[in-house]
Structure formats: structure tokens, C-alpha cells
Design a protein around this motif. Structure first.
Motif, PDB file in Angstrom:
ATOM      1  N   UNK A  66       0.871  -1.182   0.000  1.00  0.00           N
ATOM      2  CA  UNK A  66       0.000   0.000   0.000  1.00  0.00           C
ATOM      3  C   UNK A  66       0.900   1.222   0.000  1.00  0.00           C
ATOM      4  N   UNK A  67       0.791   2.041  -1.035  1.00  0.00           N
ATOM      5  CA  UNK A  67       1.774   3.097  -1.297  1.00  0.00           C
ATOM      6  C   UNK A  67       1.122   4.466  -1.190  1.00  0.00           C
ATOM      7  N   UNK A  68       1.673   5.307  -0.304  1.00  0.00           N
ATOM      8  CA  UNK A  68       1.272   6.713  -0.212  1.00  0.00           C
ATOM      9  C   UNK A  68       2.120   7.469  -1.211  1.00  0.00           C
ATOM     10  N   UNK A  69       1.476   8.084  -2.201  1.00  0.00           N
ATOM     11  CA  UNK A  69       2.224   8.634  -3.327  1.00  0.00           C
ATOM     12  C   UNK A  69       1.655   9.984  -3.741  1.00  0.00           C
ATOM     13  N   UNK A  70       2.223  10.546  -4.798  1.00  0.00           N
ATOM     14  CA  UNK A  70       1.737  11.830  -5.300  1.00  0.00           C
ATOM     15  C   UNK A  70       2.060  12.973  -4.360  1.00  0.00           C
ATOM     16  N   UNK A  88       4.223   1.904   2.417  1.00  0.00           N
ATOM     17  CA  UNK A  88       5.346   2.476   1.683  1.00  0.00           C
ATOM     18  C   UNK A  88       5.045   3.934   1.401  1.00  0.00           C
ATOM     19  N   UNK A  89       5.963   4.808   1.791  1.00  0.00           N
ATOM     20  CA  UNK A  89       5.806   6.241   1.559  1.00  0.00           C
ATOM     21  C   UNK A  89       6.711   6.639   0.402  1.00  0.00           C
ATOM     22  N   UNK A  90       6.046   7.052  -0.699  1.00  0.00           N
ATOM     23  CA  UNK A  90       6.772   7.426  -1.914  1.00  0.00           C
ATOM     24  C   UNK A  90       6.198   8.729  -2.472  1.00  0.00           C
ATOM     25  N   UNK A  91       5.799   9.620  -1.579  1.00  0.00           N
ATOM     26  CA  UNK A  91       5.168  10.862  -2.014  1.00  0.00           C
ATOM     27  C   UNK A  91       6.190  11.851  -2.555  1.00  0.00           C
ATOM     28  N   UNK A  92       5.687  12.760  -3.414  1.00  0.00           N
ATOM     29  CA  UNK A  92       6.523  13.796  -3.990  1.00  0.00           C
ATOM     30  C   UNK A  92       6.653  14.986  -3.051  1.00  0.00           C
ATOM     31  N   UNK A 135      10.844   5.822   1.168  1.00  0.00           N
ATOM     32  CA  UNK A 135      11.671   6.063  -0.010  1.00  0.00           C
ATOM     33  C   UNK A 135      10.955   7.122  -0.834  1.00  0.00           C
ATOM     34  N   UNK A 136      10.913   8.330  -0.309  1.00  0.00           N
ATOM     35  CA  UNK A 136      10.124   9.396  -0.919  1.00  0.00           C
ATOM     36  C   UNK A 136      10.654   9.773  -2.296  1.00  0.00           C
ATOM     37  N   UNK A 137       9.741  10.241  -3.124  1.00  0.00           N
ATOM     38  CA  UNK A 137      10.090  10.686  -4.467  1.00  0.00           C
ATOM     39  C   UNK A 137      10.668  12.099  -4.376  1.00  0.00           C
ATOM     40  N   UNK A 138      11.969  12.228  -4.608  1.00  0.00           N
ATOM     41  CA  UNK A 138      12.642  13.527  -4.451  1.00  0.00           C
ATOM     42  C   UNK A 138      12.853  14.264  -5.770  1.00  0.00           C
ATOM     43  N   UNK A 139      12.336  13.722  -6.853  1.00  0.00           N
ATOM     44  CA  UNK A 139      12.541  14.358  -8.156  1.00  0.00           C
ATOM     45  C   UNK A 139      11.961  15.771  -8.146  1.00  0.00           C
ATOM     46  N   UNK A 140      12.768  16.711  -8.584  1.00  0.00           N
ATOM     47  CA  UNK A 140      12.343  18.109  -8.637  1.00  0.00           C
ATOM     48  C   UNK A 140      12.689  18.917  -7.409  1.00  0.00           C
ATOM     49  N   UNK A 141      13.312  18.279  -6.394  1.00  0.00           N
ATOM     50  CA  UNK A 141      13.664  19.017  -5.183  1.00  0.00           C
ATOM     51  C   UNK A 141      14.907  19.869  -5.437  1.00  0.00           C
ATOM     52  N   UNK A 194      13.672  19.280   3.247  1.00  0.00           N
ATOM     53  CA  UNK A 194      12.607  18.284   3.231  1.00  0.00           C
ATOM     54  C   UNK A 194      12.990  17.084   4.068  1.00  0.00           C
ATOM     55  N   UNK A 195      12.075  16.657   4.939  1.00  0.00           N
ATOM     56  CA  UNK A 195      12.347  15.586   5.880  1.00  0.00           C
ATOM     57  C   UNK A 195      11.384  14.423   5.635  1.00  0.00           C
ATOM     58  N   UNK A 196      11.841  13.221   5.892  1.00  0.00           N
ATOM     59  CA  UNK A 196      10.989  12.050   5.692  1.00  0.00           C
ATOM     60  C   UNK A 196       9.991  11.868   6.833  1.00  0.00           C
ATOM     61  N   UNK A 197      10.440  12.105   8.086  1.00  0.00           N
ATOM     62  CA  UNK A 197       9.580  11.974   9.262  1.00  0.00           C
ATOM     63  C   UNK A 197       9.802  13.195  10.142  1.00  0.00           C
ATOM     64  N   UNK A 198       8.695  13.842  10.566  1.00  0.00           N
ATOM     65  CA  UNK A 198       8.783  15.021  11.425  1.00  0.00           C
ATOM     66  C   UNK A 198       7.960  14.776  12.693  1.00  0.00           C
ATOM     67  N   UNK A 199       8.568  15.108  13.847  1.00  0.00           N
ATOM     68  CA  UNK A 199       7.862  15.017  15.131  1.00  0.00           C
ATOM     69  C   UNK A 199       7.906  16.405  15.762  1.00  0.00           C
TER      70      UNK A 199
END
Length: 488
Positions: A66-70, A88-92, A135-141, A194-199
Motif C-alpha cells: 500500500x503506497x502513499x504517493x503523489x 510504503x511512503x513514496x510521495x513527492x 523512499x520518498x520521491x525527491x525528483x524536482x527538489x 525536506x524531511x521524511x519523518x517530522x515530530x
């Protein structure tokens, strides 16, 4: 005893997921079928509370499928006893139009347009983030580096995007040379944080465990704890970060690509009581702080670092313990270190470090001196134009207070003992001193060093001798018991 009742809800589309989150109560189990989940802005969990026996659980039916994306991510606010499992976290990185779900819930002030994480916790407690893939999508960062002292901006993963200029301008002069991804001599010095996990916010007792985190190739620390930010003075307490696999992070940046940043300068005097343990850091090449501790009263233990640039750093705060950690290098790759320490009453003990190439245990001097007490409202001294200045921290406006907290604070009463250093490659094994204020009351004892090169003990000679340094059992004849397996 009455049986615990759990309500299982299966979802297969983004709209169904958000509806299930909105309707969840204690004991709800939301099961995500295989596929991609995307909407305008984050999936929001707000004002939801499970319990110890009946948490609210969001999990993949099949691990990682199950992929969180976009342009979305997961935002958890003012909630407790939530479990996020197996996604799976693969958001832009986000777009200007992708914050609607926050706006609809009165959270427009939480907008993160352009810098979406995978998960954000905001004043959330007893949240468990388990067995997920980040494994976030970093394209365009955006990222920046210098060529002959001239700034160049580029967009990660987009060929031909590099432009000269003080900011990214797609119509600017084209740069067609190598980038930090091609040439290790070019180092990223800025970009999108940009961070993958923020608390963030006021929270406690969260657990981040068994996650696969990486690769991360663009700018911004991976896992961060910001507490209340620069306007507050508290941080999440009693959190546990354990059994995670951090890997393939880099290439090099000057600052701002830590694997874990535990705090901020502004909250560094607050006790976090966090435990970072049993994590593996493999192939980290971001910056010289793999773990950057910027809070007090934490435990960093039993972690393993392999073939990684940098080390563990007590950057701000007091009374942190570093023990039972393993660092393995090949003796060739530059910049592999162990520990760098600022602040009071830290302990560095029972660590094993082999094949490292940079100063292994560095008890640095301070640009600021806040005294030996380690309290929350010290009088801080610093040098300015050859004159010593001083101020009581609590008497200062927030901006000036933060500025002093950002300094390198003089170490007091640090203990370094029972560590093992093996095959150190032509560097300093244990060094103290530097900057305006030398360490005070350092205890260095019962460390074992087996090496054919490097300096076993270096105390900076350009400045006055460090006050109260105590050495014992540092250099002694080796026995069979020494070179065999060592009791911990």
C-alpha cells in the motif's frame, strides 16, 4: 473478562481511506489493500484517540504494497494510540494546490506546500510507526552548490535543470558541468529542507521502529524532532527510535542532512528522555553529524554504523549518554568519525570504533561558556571583538536567546571511558580543546587503543591547557585479556 472488540475496515482508494480516518474510533483497524493512495494534500488524523488495548491501527494488508504517493503524506495531530504499520511512503515534494485536506480541517497554518514529508506528528503521543518503507520521491527538489564560488541551483533528478544564480530560476543561465551527484569534490550547501519523518509540538511516548529508511539523495535531514520550534522550549519526551535501517543517504552537504536530528538549539535545554537504540546506519554520506543531539537527558546506545561519513554529535544540551555503539570503517574512506561533544555531563563509554579516519572522540572547546550547572537559565559568556560578554539566557528576547543557544557550548565534566579503538588511520584517537573556552573537568580513563598510526591523545596546544583533565589507565601494557573479546 470482556473480550476486546476491534472493527476491521478495508479500503482500496484514497477517498475511502480519508473517510475511514475521519470515522475511526478506539479499536478501529483500517486495512489498506494493495495499490497507490493519492489525494490533494495529506491524509489527516486529527483529534483521534485509541487506547493501550484498542489503538487505532492503519496497516497494509500486504507489507509494503500500500503506497502513499503523489502530493500527499500522513498528518497526525492531537491524537494518541495510533499505529501506522507496513506502508510504503513514496510521495513527492508537493504542489501549490495540494493542501486542501488541511484547509478543510482548519489546519491551513500547518501547510507544507513544496516540502511534504512522509509522516508528520503534531502534538501526538503514543504513536507507533512500525515496519514502513520511507523512499520518498525527491525528483524536482531544489539543491544548491558552488562552482568557483558562484552559486548554482539544480533540481534533483531532472537532467539539464542546473542554473546559475542566487535562487533557482528556470530561465537563468544554464550550467552544464558536473554536480555533487557526479563529483565528490562538489558539495551541496543549501536546498529544500525536506524531511521524511517530522515530530513536532508537545508530545510523548512515540515509537519509530523496524522501518526501512532510504535512499535519501536530496537536501534535508531524514528524521527530525523540532518540538515547539524556535518559539517554544519543549520537545517530545520518552520517544523510542529503534531497529530502523537508515541507508544510502547523501551525497555530501555542508550542513542539514542528518539521519536523525533530535531537537533544535531553541529546545536544547529541555529534557527529551529519548532512546535511540539498535539502529543500523549504512552508507551514510550526508554530513559530519549522523545523529545530531540537540536536547538533554537522552540515551544513544547499541547502534551500528558501517562505512559512513561523520559520527554521533552532542551538538546542544546536557547529560546525554552514548554507550554500546559500534562504528566500522575501512581505514580509507575520509571523514569517518565517532563522537563530537559539547555541553555538560555527557558520558561516552563501552563503544567500539574500528577503521575510522577522522578524529574519533572529539571533546571540542566552546565558543560560549554556560557554566557547569547545566540548568535551563544559565548565564552565558562569549567573546566579541576581544571582550568577554555575558547575559542570562532567560532575560533575553527569543531571537537573542536562540542565537546564544546556537553556539558551541563549553563541555563540563564529560566522562570518556571503557571505549575500544582499533586500527585508527593516522588521526587523533581522543582529542580535547579548541575555540575560546577549553573543556573543564574531563575524565578520560580505561580506554583501549590498538593502532599503528594516529595520535592517541591530543590536547590543543594553541590555547591554555584544559582545566581539570583527568587521565587514568589510558596507556598501559596490553595483556591477552585486552586483545581478546572485551567485557562490556
Amino acid at each position: 473478562m470482556q473480550a476486546i472488540k476491534l472493527e476491521h475496515i478495508q479500503v482500496g482508494m484514497a477517498a475511502e481511506l480519508q473517510q475511514a480516518l475521519d470515522e475511526a474510533t478506539a479499536g478501529t483497524v483500517i486495512e489498506l489493500k494493495n495499490g497507490s493512495y493519492e489525494q490533494s494534500g495529506p491524509f489527516v488524523i486529527k483529534d483521534k484517540h485509541g487506547s493501550v488495548l484498542q489503538p487505532i491501527r492503519i496497516e497494509a494488508v500486504h507489507l509494503g504494497k500500500a503506497i502513499i504517493t503523489g502530493d500527499c503524506y500522513l498528518h497526525i495531530e492531537n491524537s494518541s494510540y495510533i499505529e501506522v504499520v507496513g506502508l510504503t511512503f513514496h510521495s513527492g515534494i508537493g504542489a501549490a494546490s495540494s493542501e486542501q485536506s488541511l484547509i478543510d480541517r482548519g489546519l491551513s497554518h500547518r501547510s507544507l506546500t513544496g516540502v511534504h514529508p512522509g509522516i508528520q506528528l503534531q502534538s501526538a503521543s503514543h504513536v507507533s510507526i512500525l515496519r514502513n518503507t520511507f523512499a520518498l520521491n525527491e525528483i524536482g527538489q531544489p539543491f544548491r552548490f558552488l562552482v568557483d564560488k558562484v552559486p548554482v541551483w539544480g533540481l534533483y533528478g531532472i537532467a539539464g535543470s542546473c542554473r546559475y544564480g542566487s535562487r533557482y530560476d528556470p530561465n537563468g543561465d544554464v550550467y552544464s558541468g558536473p554536480t555533487p551527484y557526479d563529483d565528490a569534490n562538489l558539495i551541496t550547501d543549501n536546498g529544500t529542507h525536506r524531511h521524511f519523518i517530522r515530530v513536532e509540538g508537545v508530545s510523548s511516548h512515540n515509537r519509530i521502529a523496524y522501518n526501512d529508511i532510504g535512499p535519501k539523495r536530496a537536501f534535508g535531514a531524514v528524521l527530525i524532532y523540532d518540538g515547539e520550534g524556535h518559539t517554544g522550549q519543549t520537545i517530545s519526551q520518552h520517544d523510542v527510535i529503534e531497529y530502523n535501517y537508515f541507508h544510502d543517504i547523501g551525497p555530501r552537504v555542508t550542513n542539514g542532512l542528518e539521519a536523525i536530528r533530535l531537537g533544535l538549539s531553541s529546545v536544547s535545554l529541555a529534557p527529551a528522555y529519548a532512546t535511540i537504540q539498535y539502529n543500523l546506519f549504512d552508507g551514510f554520506d550526508g554530513e559530519d553529524e549522523i545523529i545530531s543531539v540537540k536536547s538533554s537527558d537522552n540515551t544513544i546506545r547499541y547502534n551500528t554504523v558501517r562505512q559512513s561519513y561523520g559520527g554521533f554529535v552532542a551538538r546542544h544540551g546536557h547529560r546525554n549518554n552514548f554507550y554500546g555503539n559500534f562504528f566500522f570503517g575501512d581505514g580509507k574512506k575520509p571523514g569517518m568519525s565517532g563522537f563530537r561533544i559539547y555541553g555538560n555531563d555527557h558520558k561516552i563509554y563501552n563503544n567500539y570504533m574500528e577503521g575510522l579516519t577522522d578524529r574519533v572522540i572529539r571533546l571540542d572547546g566552546g565558543s560560549h561558556d554556560a557554566g557547569p550547572e547545566g540548568g535551563t537559565n544559565p548565564t552565558v559568556k562569549w567573546m566579541k571583538e576581544g571582550k568577554e560578554m555575558s547575559a542570562t539566557l532567560g532575560d533575553l528576547p527569543a531571537e537573542q536567546r536562540t542565537e546564544l543557544l546556537r553556539g558551541h557550548w563549553r563541555p563540563y565534566h564529560v566522562q570518556i571511558y571503557n571505549n575500544t579503538l582499533v586500527n585508527i588511520n593516522d588521526t587523533d584517537c581522543i582529542s580535547t580543546g579548541g575555540k575560546a573556552y577549553q573543556p573543564v573537568g574531563t575524565n578520560v580513563y580505561d580506554n583501549l587503543i590498538l593502532s599503528h598510526s594516529g595520535t592517541m591523545r591530543l590536547e590543543t596546544s594553541e590555547l591554555p591547557k584544559a582545566e581539570g583533565t583527568f587521565l587514568d589507565g589510558f596507556v598501559r601494557p596490553l595483556t591477552v585479556e585486552d586483545v581478546g573479546p572485551r567485557a562490556r
